[in-house]
Design a protein around this motif. Structure first.
Motif, PDB file in Angstrom:
ATOM      1  N   ASP A  69       0.830  -1.211   0.000  1.00  0.00           N
ATOM      2  CA  ASP A  69       0.000   0.000   0.000  1.00  0.00           C
ATOM      3  C   ASP A  69       0.863   1.259   0.000  1.00  0.00           C
ATOM      4  N   TYR A  70       1.915   1.255   0.803  1.00  0.00           N
ATOM      5  CA  TYR A  70       2.795   2.439   0.865  1.00  0.00           C
ATOM      6  C   TYR A  70       3.441   2.686  -0.495  1.00  0.00           C
ATOM      7  N   ILE A  71       3.942   1.642  -1.118  1.00  0.00           N
ATOM      8  CA  ILE A  71       4.603   1.785  -2.422  1.00  0.00           C
ATOM      9  C   ILE A  71       3.612   2.313  -3.450  1.00  0.00           C
ATOM     10  N   GLU A  72       2.429   1.730  -3.498  1.00  0.00           N
ATOM     11  CA  GLU A  72       1.434   2.149  -4.485  1.00  0.00           C
ATOM     12  C   GLU A  72       0.999   3.596  -4.267  1.00  0.00           C
ATOM     13  N   THR A  73       0.975   4.045  -3.035  1.00  0.00           N
ATOM     14  CA  THR A  73       0.558   5.412  -2.715  1.00  0.00           C
ATOM     15  C   THR A  73       1.673   6.427  -2.991  1.00  0.00           C
TER      16      THR A  73
END
Length: 75
Positions: A69-73
């Motif tokens: 989630d962090y990477i995608e955000t």
């Protein structure tokens, strides 16, 4: 897909079974990562995705989904 690359990095970094790496997997409880493993894992992810994950954020990452989630955000 981000998850596939993260999974590959986790398997390489933690020498764990690929089948154990799911979005719901807890890095400490399910994948047996200690604090040093976690630091090395975050460094490998930062290098692969060319992002910087602040220390206060990385210490809150408990599951594979948190990382994805962090990477995608923040990509």
């Amino acid at each position: 897909m981000v998850f596939d690359k993260v999974k590959e990095i986790i398997v390489d970094s933690l020498s764990c079974d690929a089948d154990a790496v799911t979005l719901e997997a807890n890095l400490k409880d399910d994948l047996e990562a200690d604090s040093l493993d976690a630091v090395e894992l975050i460094m490998a992810i930062e290098e692969e995705f060319d992002i910087e994950i602040p220390d206060d954020v990385s210490t809150q990452m408990q599951t594979v989904k948190n990382i994805v989630d962090y990477i995608e955000t923040n990509k």
